[in-house]
Design an enzyme around this catalytic site. Structure first.
Site, PDB file in Angstrom:
ATOM      1  N   ASN A   7      -8.675  -0.303 -14.069  1.00  0.00           N
ATOM      2  CA  ASN A   7      -8.389   0.613 -15.234  1.00  0.00           C
ATOM      3  C   ASN A   7      -8.567   0.805 -16.225  1.00  0.00           C
ATOM      4  O   ASN A   7      -7.854  -0.103 -16.832  1.00  0.00           O
ATOM      5  CB  ASN A   7      -7.255   1.434 -14.766  1.00  0.00           C
ATOM      6  N   HIS A 190      -5.647  13.273 -12.279  1.00  0.00           N
ATOM      7  CA  HIS A 190      -3.702  12.352 -11.688  1.00  0.00           C
ATOM      8  C   HIS A 190      -4.126  12.798  -9.778  1.00  0.00           C
ATOM      9  O   HIS A 190      -2.938  12.229  -9.699  1.00  0.00           O
ATOM     10  CB  HIS A 190      -2.713  12.861 -12.336  1.00  0.00           C
TER      11      HIS A 190
END
Ligand code: ADP
Length: 415
Positions: A7, A190
Site C-alpha cells: 500500500n 474504502h
C-alpha cells in the site's frame, strides 16, 4: 502462496506478507508472516519499521530515496540471516504482489492482474485521483522494475466494490454531458474495507449473502458509510473523490458547492487552495481547532471545550443521518457494522451515533459497547434490538492478499 501486499502513499510504503491460498479461506487459515512501514520516503530521515511474525521489530532512521529504494530496503532486511520470516528467506519465496490502488474509475470493476495495458489504464485514472493514484503507481512501477513479469502482480481497487451502485445513485444532478464527457459521477472508496466487514458479518451470523441488508461504517481518518444489499454496494457516502459524505478527520464531507465560489470571491485563495482547505484543514480538525485525532477531541470535550463538543456532535449526527437514509433506501436493514480506528475503538462516538435511533429499531447495550474496543469483535446491541449493531475490525490487507490469490488462480468469487 506468500503474497506481498503493498500500500504505497505519496511518501510511505506499507506492506504485509500473508501466507494464504484458496483452500485456507474458509477456515481463516491465512497467516500474516511479516509487516512493515517506511515513512518519509524521499528524505534523508525515512522512518523504517519492519517486523517478522511476532518477533522484535527492526527500527531505523535512514535515507530512502524513493519508493523503489524503500522496496529494496525491505528486500535487504528480508535477506538478512537475523530476519526470521516463516517460509520466506528472500524474494524468490514471494509468489504474488497485491497492490492497493485507490481509483479504478469505470475501467476496473474488480481486481486484475497487472500488465502493460492495465498500467496504462491506471495511469488514465490519475486524472480523477491526483492525490492517490500516482503514489500507488510509484509502487507498481518500482515492483515492475525490480521483478519484471517474474512475480505476478495484482491491482485491487478501492472503488471496485461500489461499481454495483445503480445509475440513479451514482449520477450527480448536473448536466448529463458532465458524466458522458468527463466521467463526473460518484465512485465511492474504502470498498475493500466495506466488502471485508460485510463478509465477516455474514460469517459471524451464518447468514446468506442474498438475505442480508447492512449499513457498514468505516470511521477512521477518512470515513465512509455503505449500504450493502445481497453482498453488493448499493450506495456509499464518498463521491467522485473522497471529499463527499461523512465529516472526517480533516475533510468537510458534504458541503454546499457554492461555498467554494464565495470563499474565492472573498480572496481566501485559489480554487485549488480552497479545496486543499476542504480536504486537509476541515472536518473535526477544522471545527474543533484541536486536530484530527478523535481521542484528543474527546479529551477537549471533557474539559469543556465547546468546539470539541461541537465537532463530536456534528461527526455523530452526519453518520446518523446516513444510517437513516440507507435504511430508508433498503427498506430497513439487519445490522449496522462499525469498523476502522474510530469505529473499532470509539465507544463514546458509537454511543452518540446510535442514541435516539430506537425508533429505527436500534437499542445499544452500553456495557457491551464500552467493552468492545482494541480489536475485539462483537454485537453491541441488546438481545431484543430489531437492528443489530456490530463492531468488526477491518483487515484490508487480508482481502488484498485473497483477491490476489483469486486473480492468479482465476477464481471469480468465493464469497
Ligand atoms: P486511517 O483512515 O488513516 O486508516 P484509522 O482507521 O487507523 O485511520 O483510524 C485512525 C483514527 O482512529 C485516529 O485518528 C483517531 O481519530 C481514531 N481512534 C483511534 N483510537 C481511538 C479511540 N480509542 N477512541 C476514539 N478514536 C480513536
Amino acid at each position: 502462496m506468500n503474497v506481498f501486499v503493498l500500500n504505497c502513499g505519496s511518501s510511505s510504503v506499507k506492506f504485509q506478507i500473508i501466507n494464504t491460498d484458496l483452500e485456507l479461506f474458509e477456515a481463516d487459515g491465512d497467516k500474516m508472516i511479516a509487516k512493515g512501514l517506511i515513512e518519509k520516503v524521499g528524505t534523508k530521515e525515512a522512518i523504517i519499521n519492519l517486523q517478522a511474525g511476532g518477533g522484535e521489530p527492526f527500527k531505523a532512521v535512514e535515507p530512502v530515496e524513493d519508493h523503489r529504494a524503500a522496496i529494496m530496503r525491505i528486500k535487504a532486511w528480508m535477506e538478512e540471516p537475523t530476519t526470521k520470516i516463516e517460509g520466506v528467506h528472500g524474494w524468490d519465496d514471494l509468489h504474488a504482489i497485491g497492490h492497493r490502488v485507490v481509483h479504478g474509475a469505470e475501467r476496473f470493476t474488480k481486481a486484475v492482474r497487472i500488465d502493460k495495458e492495465v498500467l496504462a489504464k491506471i495511469e488514465e485514472c490519475c486524472d480523477l485521483a491526483p492525490l492517490h493514484n500516482p503514489a500507488n503507481l510509484k509502487g507498481i512501477y518500482a515492483c515492475y522494475e525490480i521483478f519484471g513479469e517474474r512475480i505476478p502482480q495484482v491491482a485491487v481497487f478501492d472503488t471496485a466494490f461500489h461499481s454495483t451502485m445503480p445509475e440513479d445513485v451514482y449520477l450527480y444532478a448536473v448536466p448529463y454531458d458532465f458524466y458522458s464527457k468527463y466521467q463526473v459521477r460518484r465512485y465511492g472508496f474504502h470498498g475493500t474495507s466495506h466488502r471485508y466487514v460485510a463478509y465477516r458479518y455474514r460469517k459471524l451470523t451464518g447468514k446468506k449473502r442474498e438475505d442480508v441488508k447492512i449499513v457498514t461504517l468505516h470511521l477512521g481518518n477518512g470515513s465512509s458509510a455503505c449500504a450493502i444489499q445481497a453482498g453488493q454496494s448499493v450506495n456509499t457516502t464518498m463521491g467522485m473523490t473522497p471529499l463527499e459524505g461523512l465529516i472526517m478527520g480533516t475533510r468537510s464531507g458534504d458541503i454546499d458547492a457554492a461555498v467554494v465560489e464565495y470563499l474565492f470571491a472573498k480572496g481566501v485563495g485559489s480554487v485549488t487552495d480552497i479545496f486543499n482547505i476542504l480536504n486537509k484543514k476541515s472536518g473535526v480538525a477544522g471545527v474543533s481547532g484541536i486536530g484530527n485525532d478523535m481521542r484528543d477531541i474527546e479529551k477537549g470535550a471533557d474539559e469543556g471545550n465547546h468546539r470539541a463538543q461541537l465537532a463530536l456532535k456534528m461527526f455523530a449526527n452526519r453518520v446518523k443521518k446516513y444510517i437513516g437514509a440507507y435504511m430508508a433506501e433498503m427498506n430497513g436493514c439487519d445490522a449496522v457494522v462499525f469498523t476502522a480506528g474510530i469505529g473499532e475503538n470509539g465507544a463514546r462516538i458509537r454511543s452518540m451515533i446510535c442514541s435516539g435511533l430506537e425508533a429505527l429499531g436500534i437499542e445499544l447495550d452500553e456495557e457491551l459497547n464500552k467493552q468492545t474496543v482494541r480489536g475485539k469483535t462483537g454485537r453491541i446491541t441488546k438481545p431484543g434490538s430489531r437492528v443489530e449493531v456490530w463492531v468488526i475490525p477491518t483487515n484490508e490487507e487480508l482481502l488484498l492478499a485473497r483477491d490476489s490469490v483469486r486473480v492468479i488462480r482465476n477464481v471469480e468469487r468465493l464469497w
